[in-house]
Design an enzyme around this catalytic site. Structure first.
Site, short mmCIF file in Angstrom:
data_model
loop_
_atom_site.label_atom_id
_atom_site.label_comp_id
_atom_site.label_asym_id
_atom_site.label_seq_id
_atom_site.Cartn_x
_atom_site.Cartn_y
_atom_site.Cartn_z
CB SER A 181 -15.83 27.28 13.21
OG SER A 181 -14.90 26.55 12.46
CG HIS A 233 -17.95 31.01 11.37
ND1 HIS A 233 -17.40 31.17 10.11
CD2 HIS A 233 -17.58 29.75 11.76
CE1 HIS A 233 -16.73 30.08 9.76
NE2 HIS A 233 -16.83 29.21 10.75
#
Length: 326
Positions: A181, A233
């Protein structure tokens, strides 16, 4: 073919409750040549192979003692999944992920296993996690690799994944972390900085910027739900954002056509002044930021000691759930 472009929306998919959009179509300078995408498909293949290897090592039938239920899909033999109560994503146990290189603060800091900052981005918690991330990578990465080549996109992907791992380790100590991610958010960040630094070649600039910002904000907002590592993230996004200014510059409009001008005519600079400024500032911020973060990490410092409100970036408590480091 026109050398200007519009941001084009693409298909979206989910990754750990995170939605990704395809990269925008862009003009290609210098004879309008596209690169052939091979690195992104290779990344996908490597992730799949690593997941299969993790399931082989996991060997649920021989190591599961029914404390959490029976193995799932037992017809797969040693590749069957852990009980859904233990891993609802159809994947291996936490023990297997740690053994294979999952990110764990104690191992990185106290046992000097810094390699986990890299290996964790190739591991996935389950089939659902793997499929979502790989579909996102295909939608985003192939188009970017066709536009900018495998070297630049490969650097952005790998360094963004590393940056996400570093920031995650600074704030999350009691959980393990796996997945691509952070690297995927790095590609989104690079898309945004590419739009900014190459602003003059866009048509419909405001619409392009709004569309991309909307995608990014929604993704980061979903990352505030429980059990989603939003620090990975954010770290990946910031790393990719700075790398976009460094690696994804395009010559200003009309620069290539100057090769046809007669000798003695004054030529434009290849890049605009603000592109050079952003390039220099981004290099400094990237190097300084990563160095400071790594020093803090290996000294055992917690990011919360310097940012008391940062827990809201990864989980916002509501009447439906509570937030803590577990």
């Amino acid at each position: 073919m026109s050398s200007r472009r519009d941001l084009e929306s693409g298909g979206a998919t989910k990754n750990s409750n995170i939605t990704y959009s395809a990269a925008p179509t862009s003009y290609v300078f210098d004879s309008q040549v596209h690169w052939t995408s091979w690195l992104v498909p290779l990344f996908v293949a490597v992730n799949v192979v690593v997941f299969v290897a993790a399931m082989y090592v996991n060997n649920c039938p021989s190591k599961n003692f029914n404390f959490q239920g029976d193995c799932v899909a037992t017809f797969l033999g040693r590749f069957s999944f852990q009980p859904l109560r233990e891993n609802p994503l159809f994947g291996p146990s936490s023990w297997t992920l740690i053994k294979m290189g999952a990110l764990q603060w104690d191992d990185v800091v106290n046992h000097h296993q810094g390699w986990r900052l890299v290996t964790c981005i190739w591991l996935h918690a389950g089939v659902v996690h793997l499929a979502a991330n790989m579909l996102s990578l295909v939608f985003i990465g192939i188009r970017l690799e066709q536009q900018f080549g495998f070297v630049r996109i490969g650097i952005i992907y790998l360094l963004s994944g590393f940056g996400g791992s570093v920031l995650s380790s600074l704030f999350i100590r009691n959980n393990i972390s796996v997945g691509a991610s952070g690297a995927l958010f790095g590609l989104l960040g690079a898309m945004l900085s590419e739009l900014i630094t190459n602003w003059s070649i866009y048509t419909n600039k405001a619409a392009a910027l709004f569309t991309l910002l909307f995608i990014i904000v929604i993704n980061l907002a979903i990352g505030m739900l429980p059990h989603v590592d939003n620090f990975a993230h954010i770290g990946g996004f910031l790393t990719g954002f700075l790398l976009g200014f460094i690696l994804l510059l395009r010559p200003q409009f009309g620069w290539l056509e100057q090769r046809r001008l007669p000798a003695g005519v004054r030529l434009k600079s290849k890049y605009k002044a603000y592109q050079y400024v952003l390039w220099i500032v981004s290099i400094v911020l990237l190097i300084v930021g990563l160095c400071i973060a790594l020093v803090m990490l290996f000294r055992g410092e917690s990011g919360y000691d310097h940012c008391h409100w940062c827990h809201y970036l990864t989980c916002v408590p509501t009447s439906k759930w509570k937030c803590n480091d577990n």
